[in-house]
Design a protein around this motif. Structure first.
Motif: not given
Length: 179
Positions: A26-39
């Protein structure tokens, strides 16, 4: 893994690889949020983790893939934009191996268009195996589907991508590598 301290070790061990996977999806703009939400989700549901599995990474990939599904519109916009422009800043910045395999602008455009046309299940299986480097068994575990479903989705996805690429397979996946 049931205690916060053990879970911190899990995060330290796997966050970077899951971040790279999310960036590719999904690109760098949302990746950090996705990983944080996943964890966060993984921690909240850690009591459901099946300790019979030798590795937690497929479980985490499954959660990350589900969170990405929630961000699917962003993923689809990215594939459509890449199909229109041929530009993929994610490939250049985060994955030299894929950049080497998918070097021509026309190829990137066709690949992005093919990925955008895949159904979610097919795309998830293909990308977990190609970009997550999971085996068929790990992919089945991550998505909580039978291994036969993984095989059929992957076969359909490969066929569709190969047809869209004029018979070429840019990710050059060999079944024997993943079984």
């Amino acid at each position: 893994m049931r205690t916060p301290e053990c879970f911190a070790t899990l995060f330290d061990r796997h966050a970077a690889v899951l971040h790279r996977y999310a960036v590719r999806r999904i690109g760098p703009d949302h990746a950090e949020d996705v990983v944080a939400e996943a964890f966060t989700r993984a921690f909240e549901t850690r009591h459901r983790y099946e300790f019979g599995f030798k590795e937690a990474l497929p479980w985490l990939y499954g959660i990350t893939t589900n969170v990405i599904g929630l961000h699917r519109r962003a993923e689809m916009r990215g594939y459509r934009a890449m199909a229109r422009t041929g530009e993929d800043p994610v490939v250049a910045a985060f994955d030299e191996q894929v950049a080497a395999r998918v070097s021509a602008s026309a190829t990137r455009q066709r690949l992005a268009a093919a990925l955008a046309k895949l159904g979610r299940g097919e795309r998830d299986v293909l990308l977990l195996i190609a970009w997550g480097d999971l085996t068929y068994e790990e992919t089945a575990q991550a998505l909580r589907v039978p291994i036969g479903t993984v095989r059929s989705r992957l076969s359909r996805a490969r066929g569709k991508v190969a047809r869209a690429m004029g018979g070429a397979n840019p990710v050059e996946m060999r079944e024997e590598e993943h079984e």
